[in-house]
Scaffold this motif. Structure first.
Motif, PDB file in Angstrom:
ATOM      1  N   PHE A 162      54.057  32.205  49.644  1.00  0.00           N
ATOM      2  CA  PHE A 162      53.538  33.319  48.853  1.00  0.00           C
ATOM      3  C   PHE A 162      53.504  34.614  49.680  1.00  0.00           C
ATOM      4  CE2 PHE A 162      50.877  30.984  45.398  1.00  0.00           C
ATOM      5  CZ  PHE A 162      52.006  30.259  45.046  1.00  0.00           C
ATOM      6  N   MET A 163      53.096  34.516  50.937  1.00  0.00           N
ATOM      7  CA  MET A 163      53.008  35.705  51.782  1.00  0.00           C
ATOM      8  C   MET A 163      54.364  36.382  51.936  1.00  0.00           C
ATOM      9  SD  MET A 163      50.451  34.231  54.716  1.00  0.00           S
ATOM     10  CE  MET A 163      50.519  35.640  55.830  1.00  0.00           C
ATOM     11  N   ILE A 164      55.393  35.595  52.184  1.00  0.00           N
ATOM     12  CA  ILE A 164      56.741  36.145  52.382  1.00  0.00           C
ATOM     13  C   ILE A 164      57.261  36.767  51.090  1.00  0.00           C
ATOM     14  CG2 ILE A 164      59.140  35.548  52.878  1.00  0.00           C
ATOM     15  CD1 ILE A 164      58.002  33.367  54.788  1.00  0.00           C
ATOM     16  N   VAL A 165      57.103  36.054  49.980  1.00  0.00           N
ATOM     17  CA  VAL A 165      57.626  36.532  48.690  1.00  0.00           C
ATOM     18  C   VAL A 165      56.930  37.816  48.252  1.00  0.00           C
ATOM     19  CG1 VAL A 165      57.781  36.015  46.229  1.00  0.00           C
ATOM     20  CG2 VAL A 165      58.379  34.259  47.912  1.00  0.00           C
ATOM     21  N   PHE A 166      55.592  37.825  48.278  1.00  0.00           N
ATOM     22  CA  PHE A 166      54.858  38.997  47.817  1.00  0.00           C
ATOM     23  C   PHE A 166      55.036  40.189  48.761  1.00  0.00           C
ATOM     24  CE2 PHE A 166      52.670  35.867  45.187  1.00  0.00           C
ATOM     25  CZ  PHE A 166      52.507  36.563  44.000  1.00  0.00           C
ATOM     26  N   ALA A 213      44.352  38.455  44.198  1.00  0.00           N
ATOM     27  CA  ALA A 213      42.956  38.092  44.453  1.00  0.00           C
ATOM     28  C   ALA A 213      42.270  37.607  43.171  1.00  0.00           C
ATOM     29  CB  ALA A 213      42.192  39.287  45.027  1.00  0.00           C
ATOM     30  N   VAL A 214      42.494  38.300  42.057  1.00  0.00           N
ATOM     31  CA  VAL A 214      41.870  37.924  40.786  1.00  0.00           C
ATOM     32  C   VAL A 214      42.426  36.590  40.282  1.00  0.00           C
ATOM     33  CG1 VAL A 214      41.586  38.586  38.365  1.00  0.00           C
ATOM     34  CG2 VAL A 214      41.351  40.313  40.166  1.00  0.00           C
ATOM     35  N   ALA A 215      43.732  36.394  40.440  1.00  0.00           N
ATOM     36  CA  ALA A 215      44.327  35.119  40.037  1.00  0.00           C
ATOM     37  C   ALA A 215      43.756  33.963  40.862  1.00  0.00           C
ATOM     38  CB  ALA A 215      45.848  35.180  40.183  1.00  0.00           C
ATOM     39  N   ILE A 275      43.085  24.672  43.984  1.00  0.00           N
ATOM     40  CA  ILE A 275      42.613  25.240  45.247  1.00  0.00           C
ATOM     41  C   ILE A 275      43.800  25.599  46.154  1.00  0.00           C
ATOM     42  CG2 ILE A 275      41.432  24.663  47.407  1.00  0.00           C
ATOM     43  CD1 ILE A 275      39.324  23.227  45.738  1.00  0.00           C
ATOM     44  N   ALA A 276      44.838  24.763  46.156  1.00  0.00           N
ATOM     45  CA  ALA A 276      46.015  25.027  46.994  1.00  0.00           C
ATOM     46  C   ALA A 276      46.707  26.325  46.578  1.00  0.00           C
ATOM     47  CB  ALA A 276      46.995  23.854  46.902  1.00  0.00           C
ATOM     48  N   LEU A 314      47.477  32.476  47.069  1.00  0.00           N
ATOM     49  CA  LEU A 314      47.310  33.809  46.495  1.00  0.00           C
ATOM     50  C   LEU A 314      46.361  34.665  47.332  1.00  0.00           C
ATOM     51  CD1 LEU A 314      47.136  32.813  42.732  1.00  0.00           C
ATOM     52  CD2 LEU A 314      48.953  34.131  43.834  1.00  0.00           C
ATOM     53  N   MET A 315      45.310  34.056  47.876  1.00  0.00           N
ATOM     54  CA  MET A 315      44.391  34.816  48.735  1.00  0.00           C
ATOM     55  C   MET A 315      45.095  35.304  49.997  1.00  0.00           C
ATOM     56  SD  MET A 315      40.628  33.014  48.476  1.00  0.00           S
ATOM     57  CE  MET A 315      41.125  31.308  48.369  1.00  0.00           C
TER      58      MET A 315
END
Length: 418
Positions: free
Chosen positions: A285-289, A307-309, A331-332, A337-338
């Motif tokens: 997620f970090m790389i994609v976003f 964050a909201v998601a 949770i994963a 997302l966080m």
């Protein structure tokens, strides 16, 4: 640009490695807890306090450390930080009562203070703001990697080394995982270069190109110095938003192994591998976003909506309490997302801060935000003792993430950014 690639290959892998051990030395008590809590007779409240008190020491010395870094340079500052925190982390093997536990965790925070914001400030010397999301994503991958690799490695150490030379497995975890930090600290003194103008591994034309790009893309700071930063409400809205993101991340980091164990899974290696799953998602997620954020040059919604998601998925995990598989998946994904929100967040301050304002402002945002690392483990620990479940704690984390998203929107509105 060729010189950017040269800089990236020189700096980013090394900083990633350093930050990997920084994150691992913060959260490895989450894995050590699986043995040490029962062996030493610590309650969940004692554990939560010890997990969080690290951040009190960190916050107290964060801003002074970063302001000092601007004067003495990143090389000496990071060397001092890493050697002292590595020695303190190894000393955790001597914990035998709550007081020692609290003191060593507090001192670990004191000695590590300034590392993350110092590293972020250091990178502003080398990269323009338009590249910052991808740069942050690479370096901040250390967090997910710390969880992804640290979980199975820590639980494996506890399993195979338990009883070796009269020491428990959790003691070996602190010793083995703290030593590399000391070694890296010594290497830092000879490897890092404080500023592009001092880089012997860049030629004059590369230095000029680098300076030109940074100057072209660097927005003028609206602050005359750190004193002006202290009076700017924008900084505090940013800090509160960061506080909520950090609260969620460290709630997961410290309590996920216990959550898995409470589902009936007792094998330490299985717990370790399951604990790695959310961090694998986080890395993706970090790389994609970060890539899409830099491509679109958009920070606000990338950080707010993730964050909201994540908050919504934490609520899903609570509603699915009786279904471990569904709760674990929720949770994963929320963890991923966080971490994505966290990454994009740190691409924002460099747009508005530079010089001493950047050094102090980044440290101030980070230090206030990192109080979340103190608050959330205690909230989770109290929730566990009061309700015999972690679910109430997840609800609090979800509410905080929504409030953090609102705070970010206010911060952007103040700077009139779309």
């Amino acid at each position: 640009m060729r010189c950017i690639k040269k800089v990236s290959w020189r700096l980013l892998p090394f900083l990633l490695l350093c930050y990997f051990f920084a994150y691992l030395d913060r959260v490895n008590i989450g894995f050590a807890k699986l043995q040490m809590q029962q062996e030493l007779g610590f309650s969940d409240a004692v554990y939560g306090m010890a997990a969080g008190i690290f951040f009190l020491g960190y916050v107290m010395f964060e801003v002074p450390s970063n302001l000092l870094l601007e004067k003495v340079g990143a090389r000496k500052t990071i060397t001092r930080i890493m050697i002292l925190w590595g020695v303190t982390s190894m000393s955790m093997l001597f914990v035998n009562n709550p007081t020692t536990f609290y003191v060593l965790r507090f001192m670990l925070g004191v000695f590590e203070a300034g590392f993350a914001p110092g590293m972020i400030f250091f990178l502003t010397y080398w990269y323009s703001g338009e590249r910052m999301a991808r740069v942050m994503a690479f370096v901040m991958l250390a967090g997910p990697l710390g969880g992804m690799l640290g979980a199975p490695v820590s639980t494996h150490i506890m399993t195979v080394a338990h009883g070796l030379h009269g020491m428990s497995g959790w003691q070996w975890v602190f010793l083995i995982e703290g030593l590399p930090t000391v070694i890296l600290g010594i290497i830092t003194l000879f490897y890092l270069t404080d500023h592009p103008t001092q880089a012997k591994w860049l030629n004059d034309s590369e230095k000029a190109l680098l300076a030109s790009e940074i100057q072209h893309h660097q927005a003028a700071s609206t602050h005359s110095g750190f004193g002006a930063v202290l009076k700017d409400p924008w900084v505090y809205f940013m800090a509160f938003a960061y506080f909520t993101i950090i609260s969620g991340i460290y709630a997961i980091g410290f309590w996920l192994p216990s959550l898995i164990k409470s589902s009936g899974i007792d094998n330490l290696n299985t717990i370790g591998w399951l604990s790695a799953v959310p961090y694998l998602l986080s890395a993706v997620f970090m790389i994609v976003f970060a890539k899409t954020s830099d491509k679109l040059q958009e920070r606000k919604w990338h950080s707010v909506l993730t964050a909201v998601a994540a908050a919504a998925l934490l609520i899903v995990s609570v509603m699915a309490d009786s279904n471990f598989t569904l709760a674990f998946i929720a949770i994963a994904v929320a963890t991923g997302l966080m971490w994505a929100s966290y990454t994009i967040f740190w691409a924002i301050p460099s747009k508005y801060l530079k010089g001493s304002a950047a050094a102090g402002g980044i440290a101030l945002i980070n230090s206030i935000g990192l109080l979340g690392g103190f608050v959330s483990p205690n909230i989770m620990g109290m929730a566990k003792e009061m309700t015999n479940s972690l679910m109430a704690g997840w609800v609090v984390m979800a509410v905080m993430l929504v409030l953090g998203g609102a705070s970010l929107l206010i911060a952007f509105a103040m700077k009139k950014e779309a």
